[in-house]
Motif scaffolding. Structure first.
Motif: not given
Length: 383
Positions: A259-260, A279-281, A286-287, A302-306
């Motif tokens: 993400c930017f 992607v989807a959000v 973010v998926f 933050n992009g951490a993996s869920a």
């Protein structure tokens, strides 16, 4: 394999016949390397049903996504059909024949409908299905045209980006961008953001341009070329960028996901990733689907993996769509799989028509809309 069917090149196509590197991408390979995961019986905890179906004709080589216009949907198919239906019932309001096979669509701002046609044709219609104008792109159009601020933006496969007057089809500006020697036969998408348009580019880049003039504001690399061969260095954008608050999120094949910040073009976060779909959000996540078919979910901030669900391996899941407590993807056999957005566990499954779901699914009211390669548009209600 989906990728091998989409491989195109201006200069190195001939080398693929003898190429052993990345053999899964080789259109001359005799056997697929990886077999699709078998589906297991679900003890679903969520009820879903197909509310209605409409057929708009086979997609052929095009990738089509329904357009949401108020409480209606505008649909298009590869044989030239354009249909507007009531979202709640699927009842047709009108159906027209564009007169040419179609390759992309539907783009709209709620006032004008625009589709891509065979041999680079661009066609516009009003909201009652009356043709407004035709224009000619420099080459085939696979990306859904973007419409905003009275401008239609068209990107053709030779990476020429053109701005057309939405009322007349007259050209306002044109920008020719460089193309890499090898890319996938994808449909990198576009996103209208205020007075600008963000255009996904081959080579793993995003370009933000002024709608009125085509002037560039910024360019972002979502992936960097690496490797010893043209195939290994190939990067392409998967699907369309998605706006998430003040950010734009996107993914690249053999590149990154991230993400930017949409105004300053600064990186919010990125991760190594590879996907040929978008992607989807939603407000938290973010998926994305990787190139092996695993569904991933990342924290939007933050992009951490869920979580990760790899039970659809090599079933070529579509771009995800988030709705309520579920995230859904379609697969190459037309199944729609619903997973918990919190932990990725399967919740339900629905069938369409047995053909691949290739377009980007959309949310329309209380329904999820999926379009198949064979031309079925299915509205699935979550209960």
């Amino acid at each position: 394999m989906r990728i091998s069917k989409q491989l195109v090149s201006a200069s190195v196509l001939a080398m693929l016949a003898g190429c052993s590197t990345l053999s899964s991408l080789n259109p001359f390979a005799k056997e697929p390397k990886d077999q699709p995961a078998k589906l297991v019986e679900l003890q679903g905890s969520m009820a879903v049903r197909t509310a209605w179906k409409v057929n708009v004709g086979r997609a052929s080589e095009g990738q089509f996504a329904p357009a949401v216009v108020g409480n209606t949907l505008v649909l298009a198919g590869g044989q030239g059909t354009i249909v507007r239906v009531d979202t709640a019932t699927g009842n047709e309001l009108w159906r027209v024949d564009a007169g040419v096979p179609l390759t992309a669509g539907v783009g709209t701002d709620g006032n004008v409908l625009v589709v891509g046609g065979a041999k680079g044709a661009v066609l516009a219609f009003d909201m009652n299905g009356k043709e407004l104008w035709k224009a000619q792109a420099s080459s085939e159009v696979l990306s859904t045209p973007a419409v905003g601020k009275g401008v239609v933006v068209v990107r053709s496969v030779d990476n020429r980006i053109v701005g057309l007057d939405a009322l007349t089809g007259q050209q306002k500006w044109t920008v020719q961008r460089p193309s890499p020697p090898l890319s996938l036969r994808l449909a990198p998408g576009m996103l209208v953001v205020g007075d600008d348009v963000v255009v996904a580019q081959p080579g793993g880049k995003m370009l933000r341009m002024v709608l009125a003039t085509g002037a560039p504001r910024w360019e972002i690399s979502v992936g960097e070329s690496r490797g010893a061969t043209e195939l290994e260095r190939m990067i392409d954008m998967g699907g369309a960028p998605v706006l998430a608050g003040g950010d734009v999120c996107a993914v690249a094949y053999q590149g990154r996901i991230g993400c930017f910040e949409v105004d300053a073009a600064t990186i919010r976060w990125t991760k190594e990733f590879s996907s040929d779909v978008g992607v989807a959000v939603d407000e938290r996540f973010v998926f994305a689907v990787d190139d092996k078919g695993a569904v991933h979910t990342f924290n939007r901030e933050n992009g951490a993996s869920a979580w990760k669900n790899d039970k659809l391996a090599f079933r070529h899941p579509s771009t995800p769509v988030s709705y309520g407590r579920a995230v859904a993807v379609g697969d190459y056999q037309g199944y729609v799989h619903f997973m918990s957005r919190e932990d990725g566990n399967f919740l339900a499954r629905a069938a369409t028509d047995g053909s691949a779901i290739t377009g980007t699914p959309v949310v329309a009211g209380d329904k999820l809309i999926f379009q198949t390669q064979a031309g079925t548009v299915a509205a699935i209600a979550v209960e």
